[in-house]
Each structure stands twice: as C-alpha cells, then as structure tokens.
Design a protein around this motif. Structure first.
Motif, PDB file in Angstrom:
ATOM      1  N   TYR A   1      -1.694   5.165   4.224  1.00 25.83           N
ATOM      2  CA  TYR A   1      -1.308   4.191   3.454  1.00 25.83           C
ATOM      3  C   TYR A   1      -0.129   3.404   3.868  1.00 25.83           C
ATOM      4  O   TYR A   1      -0.076   2.176   3.776  1.00 25.83           O
ATOM      5  CB  TYR A   1      -0.823   4.833   2.060  1.00 25.83           C
ATOM      6  CG  TYR A   1      -0.219   4.025   1.212  1.00 25.83           C
ATOM      7  CD1 TYR A   1      -1.213   3.264   0.273  1.00 25.83           C
ATOM      8  CD2 TYR A   1       1.031   3.731   0.927  1.00 25.83           C
ATOM      9  CE1 TYR A   1      -0.720   2.284  -0.697  1.00 25.83           C
ATOM     10  CE2 TYR A   1       1.488   2.936  -0.194  1.00 25.83           C
ATOM     11  CZ  TYR A   1       0.426   2.120  -0.988  1.00 25.83           C
ATOM     12  OH  TYR A   1       0.979   1.419  -1.969  1.00 25.83           O
ATOM     13  N   GLY A   2       0.768   3.876   4.665  1.00 24.02           N
ATOM     14  CA  GLY A   2       1.800   3.081   5.272  1.00 24.02           C
ATOM     15  C   GLY A   2       1.420   2.306   6.236  1.00 24.02           C
ATOM     16  O   GLY A   2       1.732   0.681   5.903  1.00 24.02           O
TER      17      GLY A   2
ATOM     18  N   LEU B   1      -4.755   1.349  -3.965  1.00 24.07           N
ATOM     19  CA  LEU B   1      -4.039   1.337  -4.930  1.00 24.07           C
ATOM     20  C   LEU B   1      -4.300   2.432  -5.952  1.00 24.07           C
ATOM     21  O   LEU B   1      -3.196   3.185  -6.324  1.00 24.07           O
ATOM     22  CB  LEU B   1      -4.224   0.049  -5.823  1.00 24.07           C
ATOM     23  CG  LEU B   1      -3.627  -0.020  -7.273  1.00 24.07           C
ATOM     24  CD1 LEU B   1      -2.199   0.092  -7.320  1.00 24.07           C
ATOM     25  CD2 LEU B   1      -4.067  -1.352  -7.884  1.00 24.07           C
TER      26      LEU B   1
ATOM     27  N   MET C   1      -0.659  -0.809   4.323  1.00 22.30           N
ATOM     28  CA  MET C   1       0.153  -1.381   3.349  1.00 22.30           C
ATOM     29  C   MET C   1       1.384  -2.291   3.814  1.00 22.30           C
ATOM     30  O   MET C   1       2.145  -2.814   3.194  1.00 22.30           O
ATOM     31  CB  MET C   1       0.517  -0.711   1.849  1.00 22.30           C
ATOM     32  CG  MET C   1      -0.652   0.038   1.396  1.00 22.30           C
ATOM     33  SD  MET C   1      -1.773  -1.421   0.652  1.00 22.30           S
ATOM     34  CE  MET C   1      -0.668  -2.224  -0.677  1.00 22.30           C
ATOM     35  N   ARG C   2       1.553  -2.033   5.217  1.00 18.79           N
ATOM     36  CA  ARG C   2       2.801  -2.544   5.782  1.00 18.79           C
ATOM     37  C   ARG C   2       3.076  -3.991   5.654  1.00 18.79           C
ATOM     38  O   ARG C   2       4.270  -4.240   5.222  1.00 18.79           O
ATOM     39  CB  ARG C   2       2.790  -2.401   7.440  1.00 18.79           C
ATOM     40  CG  ARG C   2       4.314  -2.167   7.993  1.00 18.79           C
ATOM     41  CD  ARG C   2       4.050  -2.108   9.357  1.00 18.79           C
ATOM     42  NE  ARG C   2       3.213  -3.274  10.236  1.00 18.79           N
ATOM     43  CZ  ARG C   2       3.620  -4.413  10.621  1.00 18.79           C
ATOM     44  NH1 ARG C   2       5.023  -4.676  10.362  1.00 18.79           N
ATOM     45  NH2 ARG C   2       3.103  -5.348  11.133  1.00 18.79           N
ATOM     46  N   LYS C   3       2.078  -4.788   5.591  1.00 21.27           N
ATOM     47  CA  LYS C   3       2.646  -6.253   5.311  1.00 21.27           C
ATOM     48  C   LYS C   3       2.231  -6.580   3.881  1.00 21.27           C
ATOM     49  O   LYS C   3       2.112  -7.983   3.478  1.00 21.27           O
ATOM     50  CB  LYS C   3       1.551  -7.052   6.366  1.00 21.27           C
ATOM     51  CG  LYS C   3       2.100  -6.825   7.971  1.00 21.27           C
ATOM     52  CD  LYS C   3       1.310  -7.761   8.612  1.00 21.27           C
ATOM     53  CE  LYS C   3       1.927  -7.743   9.983  1.00 21.27           C
ATOM     54  NZ  LYS C   3       1.254  -8.885  10.923  1.00 21.27           N
ATOM     55  N   LEU C   4       1.729  -6.123   3.223  1.00 21.64           N
ATOM     56  CA  LEU C   4       1.334  -6.144   1.629  1.00 21.64           C
ATOM     57  C   LEU C   4       2.358  -5.696   0.537  1.00 21.64           C
ATOM     58  O   LEU C   4       2.904  -4.624   0.960  1.00 21.64           O
ATOM     59  CB  LEU C   4      -0.205  -5.762   1.363  1.00 21.64           C
ATOM     60  CG  LEU C   4      -1.163  -6.133   2.223  1.00 21.64           C
ATOM     61  CD1 LEU C   4      -2.356  -5.222   2.049  1.00 21.64           C
ATOM     62  CD2 LEU C   4      -1.539  -7.619   1.991  1.00 21.64           C
ATOM     63  N   ASP C   5       2.441  -6.385  -0.545  1.00 19.93           N
ATOM     64  CA  ASP C   5       3.015  -5.990  -1.623  1.00 19.93           C
ATOM     65  C   ASP C   5       2.454  -4.754  -2.067  1.00 19.93           C
ATOM     66  O   ASP C   5       1.213  -4.639  -2.329  1.00 19.93           O
ATOM     67  CB  ASP C   5       3.425  -6.868  -2.793  1.00 19.93           C
ATOM     68  CG  ASP C   5       4.549  -7.987  -2.116  1.00 19.93           C
ATOM     69  OD1 ASP C   5       5.453  -7.481  -1.499  1.00 19.93           O
ATOM     70  OD2 ASP C   5       4.172  -9.226  -2.232  1.00 19.93           O
ATOM     71  N   PHE C   6       3.209  -3.737  -2.858  1.00 16.55           N
ATOM     72  CA  PHE C   6       2.588  -2.557  -3.710  1.00 16.55           C
ATOM     73  C   PHE C   6       1.503  -3.201  -4.831  1.00 16.55           C
ATOM     74  O   PHE C   6       1.623  -4.132  -5.223  1.00 16.55           O
ATOM     75  CB  PHE C   6       3.808  -1.825  -4.268  1.00 16.55           C
ATOM     76  CG  PHE C   6       3.008  -1.097  -5.198  1.00 16.55           C
ATOM     77  CD1 PHE C   6       2.408   0.278  -4.861  1.00 16.55           C
ATOM     78  CD2 PHE C   6       2.936  -1.357  -6.532  1.00 16.55           C
ATOM     79  CE1 PHE C   6       1.710   1.053  -5.716  1.00 16.55           C
ATOM     80  CE2 PHE C   6       2.390  -0.396  -7.296  1.00 16.55           C
ATOM     81  CZ  PHE C   6       1.564   0.801  -7.168  1.00 16.55           C
ATOM     82  N   GLY C   7       0.427  -2.681  -4.414  1.00 13.15           N
ATOM     83  CA  GLY C   7      -0.581  -3.243  -5.716  1.00 13.15           C
ATOM     84  C   GLY C   7      -1.375  -4.110  -5.264  1.00 13.15           C
ATOM     85  O   GLY C   7      -2.164  -4.632  -6.155  1.00 13.15           O
ATOM     86  N   THR C   8      -1.289  -4.872  -4.286  1.00 10.90           N
ATOM     87  CA  THR C   8      -2.043  -6.151  -3.915  1.00 10.90           C
ATOM     88  C   THR C   8      -3.613  -5.866  -3.878  1.00 10.90           C
ATOM     89  O   THR C   8      -4.087  -4.875  -3.103  1.00 10.90           O
ATOM     90  CB  THR C   8      -1.654  -6.877  -2.446  1.00 10.90           C
ATOM     91  OG1 THR C   8      -0.222  -6.952  -2.683  1.00 10.90           O
ATOM     92  CG2 THR C   8      -2.360  -7.942  -2.195  1.00 10.90           C
ATOM     93  N   VAL C   9      -4.209  -6.704  -4.510  1.00  7.34           N
ATOM     94  CA  VAL C   9      -5.543  -6.442  -4.368  1.00  7.34           C
ATOM     95  C   VAL C   9      -6.245  -8.000  -3.817  1.00  7.34           C
ATOM     96  O   VAL C   9      -6.094  -8.737  -4.779  1.00  7.34           O
ATOM     97  CB  VAL C   9      -6.662  -6.172  -5.880  1.00  7.34           C
ATOM     98  CG1 VAL C   9      -7.973  -5.981  -5.822  1.00  7.34           C
ATOM     99  CG2 VAL C   9      -5.958  -4.909  -6.231  1.00  7.34           C
ATOM    100  N   ARG C  10      -7.011  -7.943  -2.782  1.00 10.78           N
ATOM    101  CA  ARG C  10      -7.342  -9.313  -2.289  1.00 10.78           C
ATOM    102  C   ARG C  10      -8.758  -9.401  -2.769  1.00 10.78           C
ATOM    103  O   ARG C  10      -9.534  -9.198  -1.981  1.00 10.78           O
ATOM    104  CB  ARG C  10      -7.144  -9.344  -0.671  1.00 10.78           C
ATOM    105  CG  ARG C  10      -5.574  -9.115  -0.314  1.00 10.78           C
ATOM    106  CD  ARG C  10      -5.643  -8.784   1.257  1.00 10.78           C
ATOM    107  NE  ARG C  10      -5.741  -7.427   1.528  1.00 10.78           N
ATOM    108  CZ  ARG C  10      -5.744  -6.832   2.552  1.00 10.78           C
ATOM    109  NH1 ARG C  10      -5.415  -7.326   3.636  1.00 10.78           N
ATOM    110  NH2 ARG C  10      -6.053  -5.549   2.757  1.00 10.78           N
TER     111      ARG C  10
ATOM    112  N   TYR D   1      -8.525  -1.739  -3.733  1.00  9.86           N
ATOM    113  CA  TYR D   1      -8.550  -0.874  -5.104  1.00  9.86           C
ATOM    114  C   TYR D   1      -8.575   0.809  -4.443  1.00  9.86           C
ATOM    115  O   TYR D   1      -7.878   1.336  -5.272  1.00  9.86           O
ATOM    116  CB  TYR D   1     -10.132  -1.057  -5.378  1.00  9.86           C
ATOM    117  CG  TYR D   1     -10.360  -2.144  -6.228  1.00  9.86           C
ATOM    118  CD1 TYR D   1      -9.492  -2.679  -7.204  1.00  9.86           C
ATOM    119  CD2 TYR D   1     -11.397  -3.039  -6.310  1.00  9.86           C
ATOM    120  CE1 TYR D   1      -9.438  -3.678  -8.028  1.00  9.86           C
ATOM    121  CE2 TYR D   1     -11.700  -4.289  -6.914  1.00  9.86           C
ATOM    122  CZ  TYR D   1     -10.668  -4.540  -7.703  1.00  9.86           C
ATOM    123  OH  TYR D   1     -10.815  -5.619  -8.658  1.00  9.86           O
TER     124      TYR D   1
END
Lengths: 383, 52
Positions: free
Chosen positions: A165-166, A193, A169-178, A190
């Motif tokens: 997960y780390g 998250l 998600m390093r470059k994304l805000d928590f919970g981002t769904v593109r 999804y």
C-alpha cells in the motif's frame, strides 16, 4: 523499498490471495446469513412458544431427564443445555456416549411442566448446511484445519497488501479514486481504499476464524491437560450404570461457583468429561465473562464435588474468538456492520481477481512494475 | 504520515470499537459499534470526496 522487494511482496500478495480467494468468497457468502441466524430463525418461526406455568418453580432435573429419556428408549443422556431467555432444557441423547454427532438426538423440554417444546425448525436444515460448509466443508477436522490454513494464507495476503500500500499510494492523497483513468487503475484504487480501511476488521475476523478452526484440538488439550489433575486417580472405569442425582450435582456446582450462570452439562463418557464425572459448565454474568465458561466436575458415582477449574488462556482465546468472528455480541447494529464489512471484503476479493485477470488478458505491464521502476529511480537519485 | 495517517487512525478506532463492544452493554455497545463503523464512514467519505 527497492524494486526487487516490491516485486517480491507483489508476487506474495498475488499468489497468497489467489490460492485462498475461492474459499474466502465461500466463507463470506455463507457467513452473511449466519451472522443473522437469530433474526432468520425468528422470521421463519413466528409462533412464540410459552411455558405452561410461567413464573412457577422449575421441575427437578432428574424428573425432567427421566421424561426425556422415556421418549428415547435405549438411549443415554449426552448433554443438557439451558436456554437463556426461556425456561427450556435441551436434552441431547444417543445410543452410547461416544456416538457420532450425526447420530445424536436433540429435543427441548418445558422446565415448568416437563412437556415437549415443539421444535422451531423452519429453515434449520439450510442454516445447518451453511454452518457446516462454513466450518469444515463437511469434512470434519481435516476440513476445519484446511480452512484454518486458508485463513493463514489470507493473513499473508492482507499483510503483504499493507506492505504494498505504501509504495502504491506514495504520490496520492488517501482515498483517491481515479475514475477517469482506465478501469484497471480505477479498480486498483477501490481495492486499495477498501482494503486498507477494513484492515483491522478483516484481520480480527480472519485470525479469530483461524483460532475457531483449532476448536477440537484446543478442547481436547484442555480436557487432557487442564482437567487431568482434577480427576487424577479417579478415572479408568466404565460409565456408571446408575449415576447419582443430576439435580444434586447441578446444585453442588452452583454452590461452588456462586454468581455464575448454568450453561450446559456433559454426562459421563462424552468428549467434555471423563467416564464417571458430570462436567457442569457455568459462565459469567458480565458482557465479557458470559463468553467464558468454568467447568465443575462432580463424581457421578457418589455425587462428590471434585472441584472447578478456570479456563486456561488458550481455551479463553477460543471462547472469545467465537463472538469476535461472528459479530453477534453487541446487538443488531453490529451485525449490520458485520454484513456491510463482509460485502466490502467481497468487493476487495473480487477486484483483486479482476486486476489479476485484466493484467493476464491484456498482457498489460503490471502496475507493480511502474511502481517498482519509480522506486528504482528514487533509489538511484538518492545515491 | 500522508500515506499512513488516516489508515492508522481508522485501524486503531475500529479495533478499539470491535474489542470494547465485548466489554459492556447498552451505551457501551452503541459507542463501540459507532467506533467500529469508522471504516464505513471513511470509505464513504473518500468515495464521495476523493473521486477525480
């Protein structure tokens, strides 16, 4: 994290998940109705039974047992259990003490009159089927241990997923769904998250499930080790032909454990006791201790109170694992939450399989490669 | 912190709720269930607010 480590964790996550996914899907789908078994039973059996003499003194247990056995000639009593919300005694009997579970007979009796309580068994066959499938795949102990192994594998999948997960998600805000990116990226978001927010619950349910699969070995160890000193030098003979009074044994157990609630009695010769002891199980009366039982042994030859033993830590762990696994310890709201989290777990499992299938079908470069390459560039830059 | 702050908080709160529901009845159950529902609340918020 180095690119090589990311690939190793990714491989571990992929294959530990894939091996157990089919069984996890089955466990989630069968677990959903089992969470609501009380509500389903009530809905399918709407007629409410009432005791013949509510509020009156309860019958002597020896008398009640005699009536129950008269209805099952040639059988011996195996277990006696007590409903918590109504004056009902449940008698399990069989041809001999070591009879298989399938050959046992179960009947409920009105503790105020000795009359038979009609079984509320609409839907019972289906719930029993689901419970057996969920518990041991109809294979007994081997099935339980196999599902326990699947639980361990799923734990590996969850832990490796957290490790991955780390970097993901390093470059994304928590919970981002593109949602505007490809379906593969959208479902990866999804998956990440929903997987990370349900982590605590998933680990709790999985690890308590694994403990539950060890129920038989745990109970056997408890019986052989923890209760051995209580009965040292007192066992070794056959089951007594004329056992002492059951009511007197229960009274003696209650006196030895004041404030505790009667849960069930195991008769001499069955798995929970010895050949000539009543094992009388009582539980506590607080929300926590009601899940913890204390056995009191009474010699069935002469009614002598042998003593009581608190559960060892591993038996306590087993007892607490049952409510923590099924979510039936804080009323309907918690059950509804359990169901919602189970559905989310189904989505996480399904999206994991989808991501794997899409990668294979499109021969697309795995997302983990991109993440690993980024990690490699970062490491080079740092050097 | 950016990556792990929210997941760690959700994990701690939901684990505390799941365990403390075993310890009481009534109000304790209600509070514990609310805490245990933190994953649902956070996932719903993220799905509504973090779509892009």
């Amino acid at each position: 994290m180095s690119p090589r480590r990311i690939r190793t964790w990714s491989w571990l996550h992929t294959w530990s998940s894939l091996v157990c996914t089919a069984f996890l899907l089955m466990l989630c789908l069968t677990g959903l109705p089992l969470v609501f078994h009380d509500e389903i039973d009530d809905a399918l059996n709407p007629e409410r039974w009432q005791p013949a003499h509510p509020g009156t003194a309860r019958l002597d247990l020896d008398e009640l047992l005699a009536r129950a056995l008269a209805a099952r000639p040639g059988e011996v009593p195996l277990f006696l259990s007590f409903d918590t919300d109504r004056p009902v005694v449940n008698v399990t009997s069989g041809a001999h003490p070591s009879v298989s579970e399938a050959a046992m007979h179960f009947a409920s009796w009105d503790w105020t009159s000795g009359a038979r309580v009609p079984p509320a068994d609409n839907g019972e066959a289906l719930m029993h089927f689901l419970l057996q499938l969920h518990t041991d795949l109809f294979l007994g102990l081997p099935g339980m241990l196999f599902l326990g192994a699947m639980g361990v594998l799923f734990t590996v999948a969850v832990v490796s997923g957290v490790v991955l997960y780390g970097p993901f998600m390093r470059k994304l805000d928590f919970g981002t769904v593109r949602t505007r990116r490809s379906p593969r990226v959208k479902w990866l978001d999804y998956h990440n998250l929903l997987g990370i927010v349900t982590l605590a619950w998933v680990l709790l349910v999985t690890l308590t499930g694994v403990v539950n699969t060890l129920a038989e070995p745990i109970v056997e160890r408890w019986r052989q080790v923890a209760l051995a000193d209580l009965v040292a030098g007192r066992d070794g003979e056959g089951v007594p032909r004329q056992p002492s009074s059951l009511q007197a044994a229960v009274d003696a157990a209650r006196a030895a454990a004041p404030g505790m609630v009667l849960q069930f009695v195991a008769f001499p010769g069955v798995a929970f006791t010895t050949n000539h002891h009543y094992a009388i199980f009582l539980h506590g009366n607080t929300p926590l201790t009601e899940h913890l039982v204390t056995p009191v042994l009474v010699d069935a030859r002469d009614g002598t109170l042998i003593g009581l033993r608190e559960m060892p830590w591993y038996a306590k762990a087993l007892s607490l694992s049952k409510p923590l696994h099924f979510g039936d310890y804080a009323g309907l709201p918690l059950k509804i939450l359990w169901a919602a989290l189970t559905v989310i777990t189904l989505i996480v499992l399904g999206s994991g399989v989808y991501l794997w299938l899409v990668r294979r079908a499109n021969a697309a470069p795995p997302l983990v490669s991109a993440v690993a390459e980024q990690a490699g560039r970062r490491e080079s830059g740092a050097a | 912190m950016r990556t792990w702050g929210t997941p760690a908080a959700v994990g701690v709160i939901s684990a505390a709720g799941l365990v403390s529901a075993l310890l009481g009845d009534g109000v304790v159950d209600a509070l514990a269930t609310a805490a245990a529902a933190a994953p649902l609340a956070v996932a719903t918020w993220a799905l509504l607010a973090r779509r892009r």
